[in-house]
Motif scaffolding. Structure first.
Motif, mmCIF file in Angstrom:
data_model
loop_
_atom_site.group_PDB
_atom_site.id
_atom_site.type_symbol
_atom_site.label_atom_id
_atom_site.label_comp_id
_atom_site.label_asym_id
_atom_site.label_seq_id
_atom_site.Cartn_x
_atom_site.Cartn_y
_atom_site.Cartn_z
ATOM 1 N N PRO A 110 4.738 -7.418 0.879
ATOM 2 C CA PRO A 110 4.114 -7.337 -0.700
ATOM 3 C C PRO A 110 2.493 -7.290 -0.821
ATOM 4 O O PRO A 110 2.307 -6.811 -1.576
ATOM 5 C CB PRO A 110 4.765 -8.751 -1.245
ATOM 6 N N ASP A 111 2.009 -7.776 0.320
ATOM 7 C CA ASP A 111 0.402 -8.002 0.471
ATOM 8 C C ASP A 111 -0.129 -7.580 1.669
ATOM 9 O O ASP A 111 -0.739 -8.490 2.354
ATOM 10 C CB ASP A 111 -0.080 -9.228 0.146
ATOM 11 N N ALA A 263 -7.811 -3.938 2.590
ATOM 12 C CA ALA A 263 -7.479 -4.125 1.333
ATOM 13 C C ALA A 263 -8.426 -5.140 0.528
ATOM 14 O O ALA A 263 -8.369 -4.937 -0.830
ATOM 15 C CB ALA A 263 -6.113 -4.932 1.304
ATOM 16 N N ASP A 264 -9.166 -5.687 1.163
ATOM 17 C CA ASP A 264 -10.310 -6.404 0.484
ATOM 18 C C ASP A 264 -11.427 -6.179 0.018
ATOM 19 O O ASP A 264 -12.372 -6.753 -0.188
ATOM 20 C CB ASP A 264 -10.450 -7.896 1.237
ATOM 21 N N HIS A 308 -5.257 1.613 -2.349
ATOM 22 C CA HIS A 308 -6.097 0.676 -2.773
ATOM 23 C C HIS A 308 -6.400 0.792 -4.315
ATOM 24 O O HIS A 308 -6.414 1.920 -4.813
ATOM 25 C CB HIS A 308 -7.520 0.988 -1.813
#
Length: 320
Positions: A110-111, A263-264, A308
């Motif tokens: 999920p992440d 992702a960050d 993203h």
């Protein structure tokens, strides 16, 4: 065209800007090096062999980012390609990287720490040998010495799956792990009988090899369906026409490529990277024709990874 700055719109003291960039990027390694201007952010792009498409594509993209995003310093890393690139992204050692779709987990969770910017083009798996070789089909590799790609490459993943479905795991085939350039050199010297490489058309090192050496590219079209059955439906048949290498046309196993991102990373930064990827396709194509085959419509097809949020916002607003 107006140069777009992705950073916060208000002007803040230098010290506050450094803190803000470090927080947004999640790791100190993403902030500027000590020798950089205070507001500069590094974007390290994981590519592949210097004579393959990832490197040409990544180098051109870095040039564009450095020219058009004034607070970004982009640089290119030579790697073993797909598998290593994903590892570097997950470890926070790079910000962008290229990969084949088949090296990604079927269900990333999920992440996931790595997400997609775009589907960029398709890799075609080449099986290259000399014209005098008795290797005319995949199963002729039995008992031969063959380069299956560098350790940590997407080529290695695809080839091992292909050899398994072809029943060659116990056929006395000697697998050698060499990168593209070393594979070409080894075949020239007769140290191997053939090599595999997965790349966008044309692969420069293959083109150079067939230009001065009588060579053959082996047709792999019949193996696409067996590969799809056992290894997710990412593989499709694609032709290598005579116009690419001046040889008889063959069918290869094709595999989508993605440009991935941590992702960050801030949404506005990734939006600007995505915008330049789309708007500078003609310039990217000058570096390598495969890089110019991106379309805004196909770019969003990145399963199993989500886009993203910054990339998704760009595509939504541009209505591909």
């Amino acid at each position: 065209m107006t140069r777009t700055r992705y950073a916060a719109r208000d002007r803040r003291p230098v010290a506050s800007t450094v803190v803000l960039v470090a927080v947004l990027l999640g790791l100190p390694s993403l902030s500027a090096c000590r020798d950089d201007p205070d507001d500069t952010v590094r974007i390290r792009i994981a590519t592949g062999s210097p004579t393959a498409v990832y490197h040409a594509f990544g180098t051109s993209l870095a040039t564009i980012l450095n020219r058009e995003l004034p607070n970004v310093r982009a640089e290119v890393l030579v790697t073993a390609a797909s598998v290593e690139n994903v590892r570097l992204l997950k470890a926070g050692e790079v910000e962008l990287g290229f990969t084949q779709a088949d090296v990604l987990p079927a269900y990333p969770g999920p992440d996931p720490p790595v997400v997609a910017v775009a589907r960029v083009y398709d890799d075609l798996l080449h099986l290259v040998t000399t014209a005098a070789s008795p290797i005319r089909k995949l199963t002729d590799l039995a008992g031969r010495r063959v380069s299956i790609g560098a350790a940590g490459s997407g080529t290695e993943i695809t080839v091992n799956r292909l050899l398994t479905v072809a029943g060659l795991d116990d056929a006395g085939l000697h697998r050698v792990q060499l990168g593209l350039d070393d594979s070409v050199s080894a075949l020239r010297r007769g140290e191997i009988d053939a090599f595999f490489f997965s790349g966008g058309l044309p692969v420069r090192a293959v083109a150079q090899f067939v230009e001065d050496t009588p060579a053959r590219i082996v047709d792999l079209g019949e193996w696409t369906v067996p590969l799809r059955r056992g290894n997710r439906e990412v593989y499709v048949p694609r032709d290598i026409p005579r116009s690419v290498y001046g040889m008889d046309p063959v069918t290869a196993v094709a595999n989508p490529n993605y440009l991935l991102v941590r992702a960050d990373l801030p949404e506005d930064l990734v939006r600007q990277v995505t915008r330049l990827l789309m708007e500078r396709r003609a310039e990217l194509a000058e570096a390598h024709p495969a890089a110019g085959r991106i379309s805004a419509r196909s770019a969003i097809a990145t399963p199993p990874l989500p886009l993203h949020p910054g990339a998704a916002e760009y595509y939504r607003d541009s209505k591909p």
